[in-house]
Design an enzyme around this catalytic site. Structure first.
Site, PDB file in Angstrom:
ATOM      1  N   SER A  32       0.843  -1.192   0.000  1.00  6.27           N
ATOM      2  CA  SER A  32       0.000   0.000   0.000  1.00  6.27           C
ATOM      3  C   SER A  32       0.877   1.241   0.000  1.00  6.27           C
ATOM      4  O   SER A  32       2.034   1.196   0.452  1.00  6.27           O
ATOM      5  CB  SER A  32      -0.892   0.007   1.250  1.00  6.27           C
ATOM      6  OG  SER A  32      -1.540   1.255   1.429  1.00  6.27           O
ATOM      7  N   TYR A  71      -1.910  -0.562  10.471  1.00 10.54           N
ATOM      8  CA  TYR A  71      -1.909  -0.844   9.041  1.00 10.54           C
ATOM      9  C   TYR A  71      -0.644  -0.309   8.380  1.00 10.54           C
ATOM     10  O   TYR A  71       0.028  -1.015   7.622  1.00 10.54           O
ATOM     11  CB  TYR A  71      -3.147  -0.219   8.401  1.00 10.54           C
ATOM     12  CG  TYR A  71      -3.321  -0.545   6.936  1.00 10.54           C
ATOM     13  CD1 TYR A  71      -3.814  -1.777   6.548  1.00 10.54           C
ATOM     14  CD2 TYR A  71      -3.000   0.381   5.952  1.00 10.54           C
ATOM     15  CE1 TYR A  71      -3.987  -2.091   5.206  1.00 10.54           C
ATOM     16  CE2 TYR A  71      -3.166   0.081   4.602  1.00 10.54           C
ATOM     17  CZ  TYR A  71      -3.658  -1.149   4.240  1.00 10.54           C
ATOM     18  OH  TYR A  71      -3.819  -1.459   2.908  1.00 10.54           O
ATOM     19  N   LYS A 125       2.307  -2.571   6.549  1.00 10.50           N
ATOM     20  CA  LYS A 125       2.658  -2.451   5.134  1.00 10.50           C
ATOM     21  C   LYS A 125       4.114  -2.024   4.956  1.00 10.50           C
ATOM     22  O   LYS A 125       4.780  -2.439   3.988  1.00 10.50           O
ATOM     23  CB  LYS A 125       1.710  -1.474   4.434  1.00 10.50           C
ATOM     24  CG  LYS A 125       0.275  -1.974   4.339  1.00 10.50           C
ATOM     25  CD  LYS A 125       0.164  -3.302   3.596  1.00 10.50           C
ATOM     26  CE  LYS A 125      -1.279  -3.730   3.376  1.00 10.50           C
ATOM     27  NZ  LYS A 125      -1.391  -5.005   2.626  1.00 10.50           N
TER      28      LYS A 125
END
Length: 249
Positions: free
Chosen positions: A141, A154, A158
């Protein structure tokens, strides 16, 4: 075979394993690879989603919770010999930094990073034992590079996935196994449309994307297919933005 902007991908006689294939980006990737002739093994926690993929695209379904270590290993073993791997499974638990819980952080890392590690280990061991080349794409991402409010777990996961991609590339390259990552911006899956459909929320993000739009799942699927294909034979260890220029601003 599918044609994408002049590049034709032919994955006949190749078996592709796609994790997190039940919905969104993963479903688009699985469907697209199947349309390019691949024998696709689709992994998801949802049996209903996999049944639809099997019906519509002929994908082989494997139900698994990849947050479970043994479950992840069993999923790969059920798939049979794999040539191409897409580690797409991922979750996001939105919490302000001061409220991030250990459970949410641990589960995010377990699905977004550890599962990719375990699944890739199993696939790579099989390729090496067969003396076969292969290709792996990790779906990361833009959040691996920029911080986003309420995305502490998150973003951290990533960033870790990008680093895992680089180490995998260094160690698996000598075995003829290419490893890359794709790093999409906000992608208009059904969940993405719900989260970013409000113009007051989406406008600041869109203002940073020179192409003036968010990604569609097919944009990501095209990029993944390219990186899996022989056309990307010298691309290895890359983290490729699919972000309309977001990181250039």
């Amino acid at each position: 075979m599918k044609d994408t902007g002049g590049a034709t991908f032919d994955f006949r006689q190749r078996r592709a394993l796609v994790t997190g294939a039940g919905k969104g980006i993963g479903r688009e990737i699985a469907a697209f690879l199947a349309g390019c002739g691949a024998q696709v093994v689709a992994v998801s926690r949802s049996a209903d989603d996999l049944a639809a993929l099997e019906r519509d695209h002929g994908c082989m379904p494997v139900v698994a919770d990849l947050a479970d270590v043994q479950g992840a290993r069993d999923a790969v073993r059920a798939a049979g010999p794999v040539d191409l791997l897409v580690n797409n499974a991922g979750i996001s638990v939105l919490q302000p930094f001061l409220d991030v819980t250990p459970d949410a952080f641990d589960r995010t890392v377990a699905v977004n990073v550890r599962a990719a590690l375990i699944v890739s280990q199993e696939v790579a061991r099989g390729l090496i034992a067969r003396g076969a080349p292969g290709a792996i794409v990790n779906v990361s991402s833009q959040a691996s590079t920029v911080g986003l409010p309420e995305h502490a777990a998150y973003c951290a996961s990533k960033g870790a996935l990008d680093q895992l991609t680089r180490v995998m590339a260094i160690e698996l390259g000598p075995h003829g196994i290419r490893v890359n990552a794709v790093n999409p911006t906000v992608t208009m899956t059904p969940m993405g449309r719900m989260a970013w459909g409000d113009p007051t929320r989406s406008a600041p993000m869109l203002a940073r994307i020179p192409l003036g739009r968010f990604a569609e799942p097919l944009d990501v699927a095209h990029t993944v297919a390219y990186l899996l294909s022989d056309s990307a034979g010298m691309i290895h260890g890359a983290t490729l933005p699919v972000d309309g220029g977001f990181l250039a601003t």
